[in-house]
Design an enzyme around this catalytic site. Structure first.
Site, mmCIF file in Angstrom:
data_model
loop_
_atom_site.group_PDB
_atom_site.id
_atom_site.type_symbol
_atom_site.label_atom_id
_atom_site.label_comp_id
_atom_site.label_asym_id
_atom_site.label_seq_id
_atom_site.Cartn_x
_atom_site.Cartn_y
_atom_site.Cartn_z
ATOM 1 N N GLY A 241 80.956 -3.499 63.028
ATOM 2 C CA GLY A 241 81.402 -4.791 63.530
ATOM 3 C C GLY A 241 82.880 -5.078 63.487
ATOM 4 O O GLY A 241 83.336 -6.039 64.122
ATOM 5 N N PRO A 277 80.414 1.826 61.678
ATOM 6 C CA PRO A 277 81.451 1.375 62.613
ATOM 7 C C PRO A 277 81.373 2.097 63.959
ATOM 8 O O PRO A 277 81.123 3.299 64.015
ATOM 9 C CB PRO A 277 82.751 1.752 61.892
ATOM 10 C CG PRO A 277 82.381 2.934 61.048
ATOM 11 C CD PRO A 277 80.946 2.732 60.638
ATOM 12 N N ARG A 279 83.092 0.392 67.428
ATOM 13 C CA ARG A 279 84.281 -0.029 68.162
ATOM 14 C C ARG A 279 85.585 0.303 67.447
ATOM 15 O O ARG A 279 86.541 0.777 68.069
ATOM 16 C CB ARG A 279 84.214 -1.542 68.395
ATOM 17 C CG ARG A 279 85.298 -2.098 69.308
ATOM 18 C CD ARG A 279 85.309 -3.639 69.267
ATOM 19 N NE ARG A 279 83.990 -4.194 69.430
ATOM 20 C CZ ARG A 279 83.450 -4.557 70.594
ATOM 21 N NH1 ARG A 279 84.159 -4.473 71.695
ATOM 22 N NH2 ARG A 279 82.231 -5.050 70.643
ATOM 23 N N CYS A 345 80.834 -4.776 95.521
ATOM 24 C CA CYS A 345 80.543 -5.990 96.280
ATOM 25 C C CYS A 345 79.955 -7.072 95.398
ATOM 26 O O CYS A 345 78.765 -7.386 95.465
ATOM 27 C CB CYS A 345 79.602 -5.662 97.435
ATOM 28 S SG CYS A 345 80.291 -4.402 98.493
ATOM 29 N N GLU A 346 80.768 -7.615 94.497
ATOM 30 C CA GLU A 346 80.405 -8.712 93.600
ATOM 31 C C GLU A 346 81.683 -9.465 93.296
ATOM 32 O O GLU A 346 82.698 -8.835 92.985
ATOM 33 C CB GLU A 346 79.907 -8.181 92.238
ATOM 34 C CG GLU A 346 78.638 -7.399 92.229
ATOM 35 C CD GLU A 346 77.403 -8.255 91.989
ATOM 36 O OE1 GLU A 346 77.539 -9.436 91.619
ATOM 37 O OE2 GLU A 346 76.310 -7.726 92.193
ATOM 38 N N TYR A 374 82.277 0.977 74.279
ATOM 39 C CA TYR A 374 81.482 0.179 75.208
ATOM 40 C C TYR A 374 82.071 0.203 76.614
ATOM 41 O O TYR A 374 81.980 -0.768 77.357
ATOM 42 C CB TYR A 374 81.301 -1.263 74.663
ATOM 43 C CG TYR A 374 80.736 -1.257 73.260
ATOM 44 C CD1 TYR A 374 79.427 -0.871 73.038
ATOM 45 C CD2 TYR A 374 81.532 -1.551 72.154
ATOM 46 C CE1 TYR A 374 78.909 -0.802 71.748
ATOM 47 C CE2 TYR A 374 81.025 -1.495 70.859
ATOM 48 C CZ TYR A 374 79.711 -1.116 70.665
ATOM 49 O OH TYR A 374 79.200 -1.044 69.397
HETATM 50 C C1 LIG Z 1 76.316 -2.021 67.670
HETATM 51 C C2 LIG Z 1 75.952 -1.761 66.270
HETATM 52 C C3 LIG Z 1 76.893 -1.231 65.383
HETATM 53 C C4 LIG Z 1 78.334 -0.943 65.776
HETATM 54 O O1 LIG Z 1 79.022 -2.116 65.993
HETATM 55 P P1 LIG Z 1 80.619 -2.050 66.245
HETATM 56 O O2 LIG Z 1 80.966 -3.452 66.491
HETATM 57 O O3 LIG Z 1 80.828 -1.189 67.440
HETATM 58 O O4 LIG Z 1 81.241 -1.500 65.019
HETATM 59 C C5 LIG Z 1 76.490 -0.938 64.101
HETATM 60 N N1 LIG Z 1 75.223 -1.164 63.698
HETATM 61 C C6 LIG Z 1 74.282 -1.694 64.518
HETATM 62 C C7 LIG Z 1 72.915 -1.913 64.008
HETATM 63 C C8 LIG Z 1 74.614 -2.007 65.817
HETATM 64 O O5 LIG Z 1 73.699 -2.535 66.622
#
Ligand SMILES: *Cc1c(COP(=O)(O)O)cnc(C)c1O
Length: 415
Positions: A241, A277, A279, A345-346, A374
């Site tokens: 996250g 992790p 992102r 086309c959006e 992502y």
């Molecule tokens: C998406 C997700 C992550 C990764 O989240 P990031 O924001 O990319 O670090 C980790 N654990 C679970 C269960 C997820 O669904």
């Protein structure tokens, strides 16, 4: 290695020691370009941050699942967080260690669970009681014990986009932390489950670690209670996250500072700590290269029409996400204010709105920043557009790690 591998040298944008224009001219556009050194540096910031504390950094495969990136991380010692049988297949193909895989997600199918049991993964992060029952039955049939962490929902507000916030009771994820003890008690009936862990993940693109620490405290409290009731809890999986800066004026949260805060709370608890992790490992390590096709004005509005579109990078359309857009060559062209749009086309097909940017002429190349997470994984073939190529750079070397799709790829399997 600088945290940001995309820097100008003589007004030319580089990835590490490779000029992005060289990649564009040989691999074409649109193309995703990733920096191996940046990915490894981010992974090591997590791994080193924990020091001697028993831990496993389980990279969240869904952020970017290219095999070469998975192999890079597997070789560096990473574990993996998967959310599907397809991701399990990728990790095993890339040489990932099954004993470091955790399997998350609310809708695991019997086939996916069985594949994961056969592979011998580290743990299932279970999100409901019927899922516990199914894993127990499938493990029993194989004569195995399945290691389980219940994913609890700590009911904290993650302060992020509502589509990527997951830690409130109104979200579909996890088991209400207030119910968790009762669920662990009922799960004692399942003789093929080892109830060894507790997991949580409260959302993505968190720019402040406060909500995670709040969630961690609730998870640790639960672990104390569970141990008092005789559960042999071995690990806490604290999810992923941590966010990255998409706007140049924002600062990317420090992985080292985040882990230091986490470590303060979890050390001396006799726990293995897992994190997931995604992102924060790959986001800033990638860009999407695109070429300007046309310019046009409509009323007061200026448009820069490029060859990348929402099918290549859906984040602006889906999350109103901001991605910085950089010219591959800085020039003395004036600044303009324009919408950067693709050929799909959006009306929702835009990469930037009312963006102040260096004037771009047909043929000019641009880099859409912070596209490593992502990005490609959410690309589609909408409008029958082949998905972009992917390139991995390390030092002065680069290679195509996924070919651009051909038209024949697009109709494969159709009658
Ligand atoms: C998406 C997700 C992550 C990764 O989240 P990031 O924001 O990319 O670090 C980790 N654990 C679970 C269960 C997820 O669904």
């Amino acid at each position: 290695m600088s945290a940001n591998p995309f820097l100008y040298q003589d007004r030319t944008l580089f990835c590490e020691n490779v000029a992005l224009a060289d990649i564009a001219s040989r691999a074409g556009t649109p193309t995703y370009v990733y920096s191996a050194s940046a990915i490894l540096a981010n992974y090591r910031a997590y791994d080193d941050g924990f020091g001697a504390l028993p831990h496993t950094v389980c990279y969240a495969v869904k952020a970017n699942s290219n095999l070469s990136i998975l192999r890079l991380l597997a070789q560096a010692g990473a574990g993996f967080d998967i959310v599907s049988g397809g991701e399990l297949f990728r990790v095993l193909q890339a040489g990932g260690d099954p004993a470091k895989i955790v399997f998350s997600g609310v809708g695991k199918t019997a086939g996916e669970i069985d594949d994961a049991l056969k592979a011998g993964i580290l743990a299932f992060n279970c999100e409901s009681e019927p899922e516990l029952a199914l894993i127990d039955a499938l493990a029993h049939r194989r004569g195995l014990k399945a290691r389980i962490a219940l994913r609890v929902n700590p009911d904290v507000e993650a302060h992020t986009h509502h589509y990527i916030s997951t830690g409130k009771l109104a979200h579909k994820f996890g088991i209400d932390i207030a119910e968790a003890l009762a669920v662990y008690q009922r799960a004692r009936q399942f003789s093929s489950l080892l109830l060894e862990g507790v997991s949580c993940h409260i959302g993505s693109q968190l720019m402040d670690s406060g909500p995670v620490m709040e969630a961690v405290d609730r998870v640790l409290e639960l672990i104390v209670t569970l141990r008092e009731k005789g559960f042999d809890i071995q690990h806490a999986d604290l999810g992923g996250g941590l966010g990255v800066a998409y706007k140049p004026e924002d600062a990317t949260p420090s992985i080292a500072a985040f882990i230091a805060r986490l470590k303060d709370r979890v050390q001396n608890q006799n726990l293995r700590v897992l994190v997931e992790p995604g992102r924060s490992i790959v986001g800033g390590a990638g860009v999407l290269l695109t070429k300007t096709l046309y310019r046009k004005t409509s009323g007061e509005k200026e448009f820069v029409i490029v060859d990348a579109a929402m099918n290549d990078l859906i984040r602006p359309a889906l999350y109103q996400a901001y991605h910085d857009i950089l010219p591959l060559r800085q020039s003395s062209a004036p600044m303009i204010q324009a919408d950067v749009v693709g050929p799909v086309c959006e009306t929702g097909d835009f990469l930037a709105k009312d963006r102040t940017m260096q004037e771009a002429f047909p043929g000019d190349l641009l880099a859409i920043s912070t596209a490593g997470a992502y990005g490609f994984v959410q690309a589609s073939n909408y409008n029958t557009r082949p998905r972009p190529a992917e390139v991995l750079v390390q030092g002065s070397e680069w290679k195509v790690v996924r070919d651009r799709e051909s038209y024949h790829d697009l109709i494969r399997g159709e009658a």
